[in-house]
Structure formats: structure tokens, C-alpha cells
Motif scaffolding. Structure first.
Motif, mmCIF file in Angstrom:
data_model
loop_
_atom_site.group_PDB
_atom_site.id
_atom_site.type_symbol
_atom_site.label_atom_id
_atom_site.label_comp_id
_atom_site.label_asym_id
_atom_site.label_seq_id
_atom_site.Cartn_x
_atom_site.Cartn_y
_atom_site.Cartn_z
ATOM 1 N N ASP A 42 -32.260 -1.632 -3.642
ATOM 2 C CA ASP A 42 -31.564 -1.077 -2.412
ATOM 3 C C ASP A 42 -31.906 -1.582 -1.218
ATOM 4 O O ASP A 42 -33.028 -2.020 -1.225
ATOM 5 C CB ASP A 42 -31.449 0.362 -2.495
ATOM 6 N N LYS B 143 -28.583 -4.880 -3.535
ATOM 7 C CA LYS B 143 -27.611 -4.192 -2.523
ATOM 8 C C LYS B 143 -27.983 -4.695 -1.326
ATOM 9 O O LYS B 143 -29.062 -4.400 -0.599
ATOM 10 C CB LYS B 143 -27.706 -2.722 -2.626
ATOM 11 N N ASN C 294 -30.167 7.262 -6.341
ATOM 12 C CA ASN C 294 -31.091 6.777 -5.604
ATOM 13 C C ASN C 294 -32.592 7.166 -6.133
ATOM 14 O O ASN C 294 -32.514 8.344 -6.229
ATOM 15 C CB ASN C 294 -31.101 6.810 -4.128
ATOM 16 N N GLU D 210 -21.667 5.460 -5.646
ATOM 17 C CA GLU D 210 -23.144 5.933 -5.134
ATOM 18 C C GLU D 210 -23.063 7.493 -5.052
ATOM 19 O O GLU D 210 -22.474 7.870 -4.204
ATOM 20 C CB GLU D 210 -23.824 5.068 -3.997
ATOM 21 N N GLU E 255 -30.899 2.930 -8.397
ATOM 22 C CA GLU E 255 -31.253 2.275 -7.119
ATOM 23 C C GLU E 255 -32.601 2.387 -6.583
ATOM 24 O O GLU E 255 -33.093 3.652 -6.657
ATOM 25 C CB GLU E 255 -30.358 2.471 -5.992
HETATM 26 MG MG MG Z 1 -28.818 3.729 -2.138
#
Ligand code: MG
Ligand code: C2E
Ligand code: MG
Ligand code: MG
Length: 290
Positions: free
Chosen positions: A178, A199, A117, A59, A149
Motif C-alpha cells: 500500500d 498500490k 488493511n 477496499e 494490504e
Molecule cells: Mg489501503
């Protein structure tokens, strides 16, 4: 003699004025300057397959590197960046950093994936997809190697979110929800969204092995993810016991200090090489365990 002394005093006054004006900058003005000066760098936290230990990617986690060299954690500036819209140029700088840092290894190793993200505004507008398309076009990186995400905060406008996520998947990106479990979304609501992975938020992982009210929720959160037939990633794994529990409950992937903290690009590339020698390579197409 008077001339150098005068020059010295003038320089001193200028220095003091600059120092004072910097001190008086608002956090927003400081963040604006940071965006303009491109003070954002990215660290990479490995994501591993729990069954095998294979590193399937990382990530991308942004850090603000101030001119004095100190690193500011994202939770200290992302809220202000989201509120002010500065998050968009910051996200662009994150994507540029991923390409600059990892282009070589991403082209060389197709089994490697990087999760980025997204902010709420970009999920709503879909702007980010065109940014990604333009920036990836000049590289050999495949869209399949870039995961996106999205948190439920980005789903306020659910119809707009659906369009963006659908488009993202059409282009080959995988989409992960996320901080799963911390939002207000029902299973039914999530079921209608185009996505590939969940996640599971660290707050659930923290309860494993503890006898608290939330610890009884954790297996249900995992169960929900499996019901949706998505692949699952657990975040914030710190203990061997947590990894064992998650593996036994069929969670596919894990991320956390047990495996590695977020690393500068060079250290992440070294981590990936090391684990590849030890555990082997991931499949190019990532799929959930049956
Ligand atoms: Mg994240
Ligand atoms: P997140 O996406 O849920 O990221 C996971 C956070 O948990 C990261 O913190 C990571 O370093 C931390 N973490 C991972 N493993 C462990 C562990 O074992 N123990 C503990 N205590 N912490 C662990 P980080 O880097 O401070 O990021 C915080 C949040 O900031 C992220 O949460 C994400 O929501 C946001 N963020 C980070 N980078 C970006 C970005 O580029 N764009 C946007 N929009 N948000 C970002
Ligand atoms: Mg997360
Ligand atoms: Mg989280």
C-alpha cells in the motif's frame, strides 16, 4: 411533593456527573470504549479494471461511528490505535464486518475481492492470519477473495514480515504493498518480498497532467511496479485524464472518486451489480496485464 423534587435533583446531579466524566475522558479512553462497544463500521471503495471498467472488488475502509451517529475518518484515530495496540481488535472488527456485510455476495460471486488493511504489529506477528482463518472457516468465502494490504511501515522487521506475507500467500491471500512510492524501500529490497500487487499512492496520481517535480517521477514509479511483474493499482483517481494516462501506461486497476467514493455495504453491492450488467464480470483469478 418533596420526594419527586428530590428525585429530580438527584437525577440531574447524576446526569451532570456522567456528562463531566465523559468530557474528561482522554482520546485513548474514548477509543477503548469504542472498541468495547464495537463502534466500528466499514465502507467499501470499488476497485475497477481500467481497461474495461469491470469492478473486481473493493477496499474495506474503517470508520468510527460515534453514538451520536457521526463518522470519524480513519486518519484521525488509526495513529492512536496503532500506538496503543487497539488497532488489533479494530482490525478484527473490520474482518467481522466484511463477513457480516458481504458474505452473501462473496459466496455468490467468486469474482469479487475485498482488500483489508493490515497494521504493522499484525504484519510482524502474523496474528491476523489465524484470525482470518478462524473467521473465514465458518463462511463460504475463499481466502483468494481476501486481499491483504501492507504498508512499508510494517516492514521494520523485514524477516518477520517476509514470514507473514509468505504464509498469507500460501493460504491463498493476495498481498498488496500500500502507498507504494512514499516509503524508503529500494526496488532491490522490495524484490525479495512475497507479494502480488503494488498500490501506487495518491500523491503520484495527483501530479498527472501537472508540471511539477513529482510528476516526472510518476512514470518511473509505474515502471518499477511493472518491472517487478506485479499487478498495479492506482489510488485516488479523481479525473478522467488521470485514468486515461494510467491506462496508457499499463496500470491494471484503479480506485478513486472518479469511479466511486467508499460506500456503505448496500450501496457497494448495488454498484457492483450495476457495473457487472454494464461491463461484465472479472476473471476469478486476477492477473497483471502483460
Ligand atoms: Mg489501503
Ligand atoms: P489508504 O489505504 O491509502 O486508503 C485510501 C484513502 O484514500 C481512503 O481514505 C480513501 O477514501 C481515500 N480516497 C480514495 N479515493 C480518493 C479520491 O479520489 N480522492 C481523495 N481525496 N481521497 C480518496 P480513508 O478511508 O480516509 O482512509 C485513510 C487511511 O486510513 C487509509 O489509506 C489506510 O491507511 C487507513 N485505514 C483505513 N481503514 C483501515 C483499517 O481498517 N485498518 C488500518 N490499519 N488502516 C486503515
Ligand atoms: Mg493506499
Ligand atoms: Mg494512500
Amino acid at each position: 411533593l418533596l420526594l419527586p423534587v428530590g428525585a429530580f435533583i438527584a437525577a440531574f446531579i447524576v446526569a451532570v456527573v456522567i456528562w463531566l466524566s465523559r468530557k474528561r475522558l482522554s482520546p485513548l479512553a474514548e477509543l477503548e470504549i469504542a472498541v468495547r462497544n464495537r463502534e466500528f463500521i466499514v465502507h467499501y471503495q470499488p476497485i475497477v479494471a481500467l481497461k474495461t471498467g469491470i469492478c473486481i472488488g473493493a477496499e474495506a475502509l474503517v470508520r468510527w461511528r460515534r453514538p451520536d451517529g457521526s463518522l470519524v475518518r480513519p486518519d484521525l484515530f488509526i495513529p492512536l490505535a496503532e500506538e496503543s495496540g487497539l488497532i488489533m481488535p479494530i482490525t478484527d472488527q473490520v474482518i467481522e464486518a466484511v463477513i457480516r456485510d458481504l458474505n452473501g455476495i462473496l459466496v455468490q460471486d467468486r469474482t469479487l475481492h475485498i482488500a483489508v488493511n493490515l497494521c504493522a504489529a499484525d504484519i510482524k506477528s502474523g496474528r491476523i492470519l489465524d484470525v482470518l482463518e478462524a473467521k473465514l472457516a465458518r463462511t463460504g468465502i475463499r481466502t483468494e477473495q481476501i486481499w491483504l494490504e501492507a504498508t512499508e511501515r510494517g516492514f521494520m522487521d523485514i524477516d518477520a514480515a517476509r514470514i507473514t506475507l509468505e504464509k498469507a500467500r500460501e493460504r491463498g491471500h493476495s498481498v498488496a504493498i500500500d502507498d507504494f512510492g512514499t516509503g524508503y524501500s529500494s526496488l532491490q529490497y522490495l524484490q525479495g518480498l512475497p507479494m502480488d500487487a503494488l498500490k501506487i499512492d495518491k500523491s503520484f496520481i495527483d501530479t498527472i497532467g501537472k508540471d511539477t517535480a513529482t510528476s516526472s517521477v510518476t512514470p518511473h514509479i509505474i515502471g518499477m511496479a511493472k518491472t517487478l511483474k506485479l499487478y498495479t493499482v492506482a489510488e485516488g483517481i479523481e479525473a478522467e485524464e488521470q485514468a486515461e494516462y494510467l491506462k496508457a501506461h499499463g496500470v491494471d486497476f484503479g480506485q478513486g472518486w472518479l469511479f466511486s467514493k467508499a460506500l456503505p455495504a448496500d450501496a457497494f453491492i448495488a454498484y457492483h451489480r450495476r457495473t457487472k450488467e454494464k461491463f461484465g464480470a472479472a476473471p476469478e483469478v486476477i492477473q497483471a496485464a502483460a
